[in-house]
Scaffold this active site. Sequence first.
Site, PDB file in Angstrom:
ATOM      1  N   LYS A   1       1.917  18.562   2.516  1.00 24.74           N
ATOM      2  CA  LYS A   1       1.139  19.760   2.224  1.00 24.74           C
ATOM      3  C   LYS A   1       0.121  19.498   1.111  1.00 24.74           C
ATOM      4  O   LYS A   1      -0.998  20.024   1.133  1.00 24.74           O
ATOM      5  CB  LYS A   1       2.066  20.921   1.866  1.00 24.74           C
ATOM      6  CG  LYS A   1       2.876  21.447   3.045  1.00 24.74           C
ATOM      7  CD  LYS A   1       1.977  21.924   4.184  1.00 24.74           C
ATOM      8  CE  LYS A   1       2.762  22.560   5.319  1.00 24.74           C
ATOM      9  NZ  LYS A   1       1.884  23.052   6.408  1.00 24.74           N
TER      10      LYS A   1
ATOM     11  N   TYR B   1       7.726  17.427   3.223  1.00 25.05           N
ATOM     12  CA  TYR B   1       6.956  18.669   3.260  1.00 25.05           C
ATOM     13  C   TYR B   1       6.039  18.762   2.044  1.00 25.05           C
ATOM     14  O   TYR B   1       4.844  19.068   2.166  1.00 25.05           O
ATOM     15  CB  TYR B   1       7.911  19.858   3.316  1.00 25.05           C
ATOM     16  CG  TYR B   1       7.247  21.188   3.594  1.00 25.05           C
ATOM     17  CD1 TYR B   1       6.797  21.498   4.875  1.00 25.05           C
ATOM     18  CD2 TYR B   1       7.097  22.141   2.600  1.00 25.05           C
ATOM     19  CE1 TYR B   1       6.204  22.720   5.146  1.00 25.05           C
ATOM     20  CE2 TYR B   1       6.504  23.366   2.858  1.00 25.05           C
ATOM     21  CZ  TYR B   1       6.057  23.654   4.134  1.00 25.05           C
ATOM     22  OH  TYR B   1       5.464  24.871   4.395  1.00 25.05           O
TER      23      TYR B   1
ATOM     24  N   SER C   1       0.533  25.839   2.362  1.00 28.12           N
ATOM     25  CA  SER C   1       1.721  26.224   1.606  1.00 28.12           C
ATOM     26  C   SER C   1       1.543  26.014   0.105  1.00 28.12           C
ATOM     27  O   SER C   1       0.871  25.080  -0.344  1.00 28.12           O
ATOM     28  CB  SER C   1       2.954  25.461   2.088  1.00 28.12           C
ATOM     29  OG  SER C   1       4.060  25.668   1.240  1.00 28.12           O
TER      30      SER C   1
END
Length: 263
Positions: free
Chosen positions: A155, A151, A138
Site C-alpha cells: 500500500k 499489505y 489504505s
Amino acid sequence: MRVQDRIVVVTGAASGIGRAMARRFAAEGAAGVVVADLDEAGATQVAKDIGDQAIAVRADVSSQDEVRALIDTAEEAFGPVGLFCSNAGVITGQGLDAGDLEWTRTIAVNVLAHVYAARVLVPRMVERGGGYLLHTCSAAGLISCPGDAPYSVTKAAAISFAEWLSIHYRTKGIGVSVLCPQGVRTGMLSGDVDAQHLTARAVVASGPILTPEAVAESVVEGLDAERFYILPHPEVAEYVRRKFDDPDRWLSGMARFVDSLEA
C-alpha cells in the site's frame, strides 16, 4: 473532477468500497459504470442493481492482459474512460511468515494492477486532453498496518507510484488521487482477517469503522476538490503529521501499541 457524464471503471466492485463507489458514481450521473471483479456473479449483480448505465466485467487485475482487456471492453461499450478506480486489493494477515507466493500475489494486486492500468490509460488520456486515476491505497500505506507486512509495504508502494504519476502527468491533464481509509466494514475486515487477528484488533482499536457508503461519500467530495489524499478518517492526517514530525517517537508509540494488542 465531477463524475457526471463520465465513463467510470471500478475494480474490486462486487462488494465493499468498490460496490459502494460504483453505485454512488451511477447516482452522481456517470454516463457509464463498468463493474469489474474476479467475482463475476457479484459484479453482475451490482451492475444489474445499477441498471442500463452499468456493465459487469470479470477481470483479474494481477494480469496486464486482463487489465488491458477490461479497459478496451469499457471503451467499446461506453466510450473513453474518464475515471479509472484501481480499487481491488488483497490482505494477507501475515508478517515474516508470509511466503514468496503471498508476497508475489499481494504485489501484483496491490501495486502492479495500478501500473498496468496506467500503462494503458495514461497515453490515451493525455492524447484526449485529460483523465483521472483513483487508487485505493489504505491508511496502511501511510502509517503501516500491524500484523500484515505485505499489505503495509504494497500500500505504501501504491501511494508512491500515484505520487510519481501526479508529478509527471499533472501538467498534461491527468488527475490522480489516493483513497486512504482506515477501518471500513468490508470483507477484508470481517471475512479475510479473523476478528481476533492482530490486524483486525489494531483496526478496531484505531478509530471508527466506517460503512463503504460513507467512504464513497468521501470519494465524491475528494474528487470534486481534486485532492491527492482522500482521507475518510481525518485523524489519519494527524497521525501522519506526528510520524514526520518525530519518526522515532512515532515508531516507539506504534511499537507500544502493538505490544498492548499482543498482551
